[in-house]
Design an enzyme around this catalytic site. Structure first.
Site, PDB file in Angstrom:
ATOM      1  N   HIS A 205       0.787  -1.228   0.000  1.00 27.69           N
ATOM      2  CA  HIS A 205       0.000   0.000   0.000  1.00 27.69           C
ATOM      3  C   HIS A 205       0.818   1.277   0.000  1.00 27.69           C
ATOM      4  CE1 HIS A 205       1.053   0.118   4.264  1.00 27.69           C
ATOM      5  NE2 HIS A 205       0.658   1.378   4.268  1.00 27.69           N
ATOM      6  N   ARG A 206       2.096   1.219   0.355  1.00 29.81           N
ATOM      7  CA  ARG A 206       2.861   2.448   0.511  1.00 29.81           C
ATOM      8  C   ARG A 206       3.033   3.166  -0.819  1.00 29.81           C
ATOM      9  NH1 ARG A 206       5.002   3.560   5.382  1.00 29.81           N
ATOM     10  NH2 ARG A 206       5.042   1.863   6.891  1.00 29.81           N
TER      11      ARG A 206
END
Length: 362
Positions: A205-206
């Site tokens: 997700h980063r």
């Protein structure tokens, strides 16, 4: 005594829930006011989420997500300042490393209200990460710093933060894992047709991974290669799914082996983490949860704030610079049957220690 808790994302609610339960057992009495900044929209954070997780509902909902870092933090500070002036708490309690954490800490300290920071002292030593700046600022304006590990205590000492204001509390996420793993139903595996220990679980997700086409290509290629060994389950945010569709990176990937599914609730995620063969992630919290459940982890980043997990062999760093490097780390983790050393994050009573410290510090 009154504590005002500032949270902005689902992981922070899970952490705060453990301390909220501990507050209820405190003597002297602790009254808590919860402020949700709305930093991260999460479709799972409905009324059902709060009921299922036994989490008190926030008294204040600010709905300040979807903004740039500066605008978001500034508007949060403005709103939190007004709430602080109205509520007049004895303490402001913040968690972790989000913009909500820094905004709550700064708003409080400017009004001369003492700040307590849970998960203090974590450092990735990568100041390109917004989270790193948020951690450092929150630590340096806090009156009480609850450090989860000895490494965190040493990090604070190296920055001149020592003495009675630093408390090695253990990690409230360990408390949460014990509490919620007993309540997870186990239906997720059956619903998804998965066998315990026979799948990889991935979470990505980063922004530095998802928004970088080169990194994202490496990650998808590595997960597709791993999926030739056993199925890879990837709960994925709609924004990330859209970006994958735009780039065409999923073209030719066997969707029956690299399985993209919608985000799952926390209890389902606990079950998936407990029964995965290996967890591959760029999330800080998921790294620890894998350790709590004795599951090997591969962190797809250049660094981690949870360095003790790498040092003890429970976690492997695999920067997304080449497909082969990530695949090699995943397969090595899958073959490693050594149990991780216990006790890195306390005894499961961290929340009560934090609550008791605050109650006695009023």
């Amino acid at each position: 005594m009154k504590v005002l808790t500032v949270v902005g994302a689902r992981p922070q609610f899970v952490k705060a829930a453990t301390v909220s339960r501990a507050f209820q057992a405190c003597r002297p009495r602790v009254d808590e006011v919860i402020v949700h900044t709305g930093q991260h929209f999460d479709q799972n954070m409905s009324a059902v989420f709060f009921e299922e997780m036994q989490i008190p509902k926030p008294q204040y909902q600010l709905e300040l997500g979807g903004l740039g870092h500066g605008a978001m933090t500034g508007r949060m500070m403005e709103s939190i300042e007004g709430i602080l002036q109205q509520e007049k708490p004895d303490w402001v309690l913040v968690y972790g490393d989000t913009n909500s954490t820094m905004a709550g800490a700064l708003a409080a300290v400017k009004l001369h209200i003492p700040v307590a920071h849970v998960e203090a002292g974590l450092r990735s030593f990568n100041r390109a990460m917004p989270e790193e700046i948020n951690r450092i600022v929150a630590d340096h304006v806090s009156t009480l710093l609850f450090a989860p590990t000895e490494v965190a205590v040493r990090n604070l000492a190296s920055e001149g933060i020592t003495g009675s204001k630093v408390v090695r509390s253990g990690d409230v996420m360990y408390d949460a894992s014990l509490f919620y793993s007993e309540r997870a139903s186990g239906q997720a595996l059956e619903r998804l047709g998965l066998e315990p220990g026979q799948f990889f679980l991935a979470t990505i997700h980063r922004a530095e991974n998802v928004d970088d086409p080169g990194r994202l290509e490496v990650i998808v290629g590595a997960l597709a290669r791993c999926a030739q060994t056993m199925p890879v389950l990837l709960p994925i945010h709609p924004r990330t799914r859209k970006k994958l569709a735009e780039t065409g990176l999923l073209h030719g990937v066997d969707a029956s082996k690299l399985r993209l599914i919608d985000p799952v609730g926390y209890l389902d995620m606990v079950q998936l983490e407990k029964h995965a063969r290996v967890v591959l992630t760029d999330s800080g919290g998921v790294q620890k949860e894998a350790y709590f459940f004795g599951v090997p982890c591969v962190t797809i980043r250049h660094e981690t704030e949870w360095v003790e997990l790498v040092e003890c062999g429970a976690n492997r760093l695999a920067p997304p610079t080449s497909v082969q490097a990530v695949v090699d780390a995943a397969l090595a983790a899958a073959a490693d049957r050594r149990p991780p050393p216990p006790g890195l994050y306390g005894d499961g009573q961290s929340a009560q220690a934090i609550a008791n410290t605050l109650a006695c510090a009023a």
